[in-house]
Design an enzyme around this catalytic site. Structure first.
Site, short mmCIF file in Angstrom:
data_model
loop_
_atom_site.label_atom_id
_atom_site.label_comp_id
_atom_site.label_asym_id
_atom_site.label_seq_id
_atom_site.Cartn_x
_atom_site.Cartn_y
_atom_site.Cartn_z
N ILE A 1 0.55 -1.54 -0.46
CA ILE A 1 0.33 -0.11 0.22
C ILE A 1 0.93 1.26 -0.30
CG2 ILE A 1 -1.25 1.25 1.86
CD1 ILE A 1 -2.51 -1.38 2.85
N CYS A 2 0.45 2.53 -0.85
CA CYS A 2 1.44 3.28 -1.51
C CYS A 2 0.11 4.51 -0.32
CB CYS A 2 2.08 3.90 -1.97
SG CYS A 2 2.09 5.80 -2.76
N LEU A 3 0.92 4.82 0.35
CA LEU A 3 -0.13 5.64 1.53
C LEU A 3 0.92 6.62 2.25
CD1 LEU A 3 -3.50 6.96 2.68
CD2 LEU A 3 -3.37 4.93 4.63
#
Length: 185
Positions: A115-117
């Site tokens: 996940i890219c957060l």
């Protein structure tokens, strides 16, 4: 959850009555992480987005839980997306580890669940990464927002999905719908 909270209260009550002959502090000590989590989980459950559900497989282990996000708008409407969250011992100095368990076609989530957060990054150039002032509530709301206002095609982790959207929005939507039908019901 109540089990761990009860244990914390019981342990606090025993502190004054404990003698040198009782078991050592190390067998009864509750970590800073777990004390924080009791408070944060209560706050999270009181402020959960209507599109999210949290599940604790073991109520004595608040540091391991599952999140289900069911978006009610946008490309991912109708899907049911599972996330696994593990809160490390060094929390709240480091962010929780989160993985998407549902295969998804998304610019900010890989098909293998990365996940890219920004708030899940320990260090961030733009200053929006993890900070000790952040909580599990921030993480859950951030993951929920990846399906609406934080959906980011300009800074993707899954470059192929972002380029697909740029090339052909309708075909991108069709692929998202296909993934939802196959993996997110």
């Amino acid at each position: 959850m109540l089990t761990l909270a009860s244990k914390l209260k019981r342990d606090d009550g025993l502190k004054g009555s404990r003698t040198a002959a009782t078991s050592s502090d190390s067998t009864r000590r509750v970590s800073v992480r777990d004390k924080l989590l009791v408070k944060e989980v209560a706050e999270l459950e009181a402020n959960l987005p209507c599109t999210c559900k949290v599940h604790f497989p073991d109520p004595n282990k608040l540091h391991c839980f599952q999140l289900t996000v069911t978006p009610d708008e946008g490309y991912y409407q109708g899907g049911k997306f599972q996330f696994e969250t593990e809160v490390p011992d060094a929390y709240n100095m480091v962010p929780p580890k989160v993985k998407c368990l549902t295969k998804i076609w998304h610019p900010n989530i890989t098909e293998t669940g990365e996940i890219c957060l920004s708030l899940l990054r320990e260090h961030s150039i733009d200053g929006t990464g993890w900070a000790p002032t952040r909580t599990l509530k921030d993480v859950v709301w951030g993951l929920n927002s990846l399906f609406t206002d934080l959906l980011n095609f300009d800074d993707p982790l899954n470059i192929e999905a972002a380029e697909h959207h740029l090339r052909d929005k309708e075909d991108f939507r069709n692929k998202v719908d296909d993934y939802i039908k196959r993996y997110a019901r």
